[in-house]
Design an enzyme around this catalytic site. Sequence first.
Site, PDB file in Angstrom:
ATOM      1  N   ASP A  64       0.696  -1.359   0.448  1.00  0.00           N
ATOM      2  CA  ASP A  64      -0.486   0.287   0.357  1.00  0.00           C
ATOM      3  C   ASP A  64       0.945   1.309   0.216  1.00  0.00           C
ATOM      4  OD1 ASP A  64      -2.063  -1.676   0.172  1.00  0.00           O
ATOM      5  OD2 ASP A  64      -2.027  -1.282   2.870  1.00  0.00           O
ATOM      6  N   ASP A  70       1.058   8.809   8.368  1.00  0.00           N
ATOM      7  CA  ASP A  70       0.857   6.846   8.140  1.00  0.00           C
ATOM      8  C   ASP A  70       2.586   7.135   9.342  1.00  0.00           C
ATOM      9  OD1 ASP A  70      -0.742   5.932   7.762  1.00  0.00           O
ATOM     10  OD2 ASP A  70      -0.216   5.606   5.576  1.00  0.00           O
ATOM     11  N   GLU A  93       1.310  -1.942  11.892  1.00  0.00           N
ATOM     12  CA  GLU A  93       0.967  -2.639  10.555  1.00  0.00           C
ATOM     13  C   GLU A  93       2.129  -1.886   9.366  1.00  0.00           C
ATOM     14  OE1 GLU A  93      -3.858  -1.531   9.355  1.00  0.00           O
ATOM     15  OE2 GLU A  93      -2.320  -1.058   7.925  1.00  0.00           O
ATOM     16  N   GLU A  94       2.227  -0.294  10.495  1.00  0.00           N
ATOM     17  CA  GLU A  94       3.561   0.485   8.989  1.00  0.00           C
ATOM     18  C   GLU A  94       4.944   0.074   8.939  1.00  0.00           C
ATOM     19  OE1 GLU A  94       2.428   2.184   7.173  1.00  0.00           O
ATOM     20  OE2 GLU A  94       0.304   1.990   7.555  1.00  0.00           O
ATOM     21  N   ASP A 112      -2.679  -0.411  14.410  1.00  0.00           N
ATOM     22  CA  ASP A 112      -2.296   0.640  13.082  1.00  0.00           C
ATOM     23  C   ASP A 112      -3.102   2.074  13.483  1.00  0.00           C
ATOM     24  OD1 ASP A 112      -2.956   0.972  10.644  1.00  0.00           O
ATOM     25  OD2 ASP A 112      -4.988   0.128  10.081  1.00  0.00           O
ATOM     26  N   LEU A 114      -2.578   4.267  11.770  1.00  0.00           N
ATOM     27  CA  LEU A 114      -3.576   5.504  11.011  1.00  0.00           C
ATOM     28  C   LEU A 114      -4.280   4.659  10.216  1.00  0.00           C
ATOM     29  CD1 LEU A 114      -4.904   8.331  12.145  1.00  0.00           C
ATOM     30  CD2 LEU A 114      -3.612   9.295  10.325  1.00  0.00           C
ATOM     31  N   ASP A 115      -5.623   3.844  10.767  1.00  0.00           N
ATOM     32  CA  ASP A 115      -5.519   3.197   9.565  1.00  0.00           C
ATOM     33  C   ASP A 115      -7.134   4.067   8.696  1.00  0.00           C
ATOM     34  OD1 ASP A 115      -7.072   0.548   8.675  1.00  0.00           O
ATOM     35  OD2 ASP A 115      -8.750   1.532   9.098  1.00  0.00           O
ATOM     36  N   GLU A 268      -6.016  -5.165  12.921  1.00  0.00           N
ATOM     37  CA  GLU A 268      -7.807  -4.831  12.827  1.00  0.00           C
ATOM     38  C   GLU A 268      -8.791  -5.739  13.385  1.00  0.00           C
ATOM     39  OE1 GLU A 268      -6.573  -4.025   8.794  1.00  0.00           O
ATOM     40  OE2 GLU A 268      -6.679  -2.499   8.691  1.00  0.00           O
TER      41      GLU A 268
HETATM   42  P1  AHM Z   1      -5.546   0.951   5.790  1.00  0.00           P
HETATM   43  O1  AHM Z   1      -5.190  -0.080   6.639  1.00  0.00           O
HETATM   44  O2  AHM Z   1      -4.302   0.825   4.431  1.00  0.00           O
HETATM   45  O3  AHM Z   1      -5.538   2.212   5.857  1.00  0.00           O
HETATM   46  O4  AHM Z   1      -6.621   0.197   4.428  1.00  0.00           O
HETATM   47  C1  AHM Z   1      -7.724  -0.308   5.550  1.00  0.00           C
HETATM   48  C2  AHM Z   1      -9.004   0.727   5.021  1.00  0.00           C
HETATM   49  C3  AHM Z   1     -10.393   0.206   6.312  1.00  0.00           C
HETATM   50  O5  AHM Z   1     -10.620   1.345   7.047  1.00  0.00           O
HETATM   51  C4  AHM Z   1     -11.404   0.378   5.280  1.00  0.00           C
HETATM   52  O6  AHM Z   1     -12.641  -0.683   6.045  1.00  0.00           O
HETATM   53  C5  AHM Z   1     -10.391  -0.387   3.766  1.00  0.00           C
HETATM   54  O7  AHM Z   1      -9.088  -0.368   4.128  1.00  0.00           O
HETATM   55  C6  AHM Z   1     -11.521  -0.177   3.284  1.00  0.00           C
HETATM   56  O8  AHM Z   1     -11.441  -1.489   1.831  1.00  0.00           O
HETATM   57  P2  AHM Z   1     -10.833  -1.059   0.559  1.00  0.00           P
HETATM   58  O9  AHM Z   1     -11.858   0.422  -0.085  1.00  0.00           O
HETATM   59  O10 AHM Z   1     -11.116  -2.050  -0.593  1.00  0.00           O
HETATM   60  O11 AHM Z   1     -12.805  -0.595   0.614  1.00  0.00           O
HETATM   61 MG    MG Z   2      -5.761  -0.410   8.330  1.00  0.00          MG
END
Ligand code: AHM
Ligand code: MG
Length: 320
Positions: A64, A70, A93-94, A112, A114-115, A268
């Site tokens: 990602d 982040d 997660e990072e 995580d 900053l989710d 998560e």
């Molecule tokens: P991240 O941890 O890379 O920010 O991604 C997690 C996020 C969640 O907050 C959310 O539920 C999901 O990705 C949304 O994914 P999508 O865009 O595939 O629906």
């Molecule tokens: Mg996340």
Amino acid sequence: MYTKPTSLTEFILEEERQFTDATGGFTLLLTQLAYATKIISSHISKAGLVDILGSSGTKNVFSDDVQKIDIFSNSVLVDILSATDQVATIASEELEEPIQVNDNGKYIVYMDPLDGSSNTAVNVSVGTIFSIYRAEKGLLQKGGQQIAAGYVIYGSSDMFVYTCGQGVNGFTLDPSIGSFLLSHPHITIPEAGATYSVNEAYSPLWDVSLQNYIASLKTTQNALGKAYKARYVGSMVSDIHRTLLTGGIFLYPKDQNNIDGKLRLLYEVNPMSFIIEQAGGRTLSNGKSPLTITPSSIHQKVPIVLGSPACVAEYEEKVR
Ligand code: AHM
Ligand code: MG
């Protein structure tokens, strides 16, 4: 008459007092974690003013795009948690590998930082998620072994929601005094809700039974006799927070391209499942509570369905 509000620190201290062998270390850990989230919140609120939005130009372990914010959030949490001397290991997660912090630390923290961080660019609520285990049992413990889990939502107001296995409580940040104050004691998820929350753009890639189940929600009523509505922010903390407070069902299922879905078990799914179950809700990952899964790796992904008991039961009946 003035009623003194209960601060997060007072509440955690009171909870810890119930354990005779408590040393105050756990209170320190949680209150410093809350302190770190206030710094993150303050930074996010200036997102349009300072140069923190956008990509850092690097990728994380899941390939990602890593946002600058982040990296900032991760550093703040790692620095502040490390300084408590309570933490043996931090897994983020990072970060590809866990950080060994203090050999004498009693706790492992998964986080995580900053989710949903890309949502900050468009002013949508995001959150920090955390999950705490005892250190002596190692990194790959089942979610049922968590001793605490929670999230902070950075939204129209900021809230710290957590459980230590004795129910779920929510605290709202009063910006004028810089403290989280008890605003949502003993949170219980409604028995049923009228909201389903899933990224329906992926529906052509779902199993047929899931396609049929979601289609059926559009023409049936929930257990309370209400028509369903769709709500999907795409920021997990926001979607789960709404589900926790107003009921309904949240899904991040597997599909043909992602056989384990997208969300990570340890950062998560487990913390959110601990909270939902403690609030009286239900959670499912491949037919069982994710809290019973023995993790195979720290970055493992799993499909997840969670929410009001009646909604999850209806899902269970219809989706094979
Ligand atoms: P991240 O941890 O890379 O920010 O991604 C997690 C996020 C969640 O907050 C959310 O539920 C999901 O990705 C949304 O994914 P999508 O865009 O595939 O629906
Ligand atoms: Mg996340």
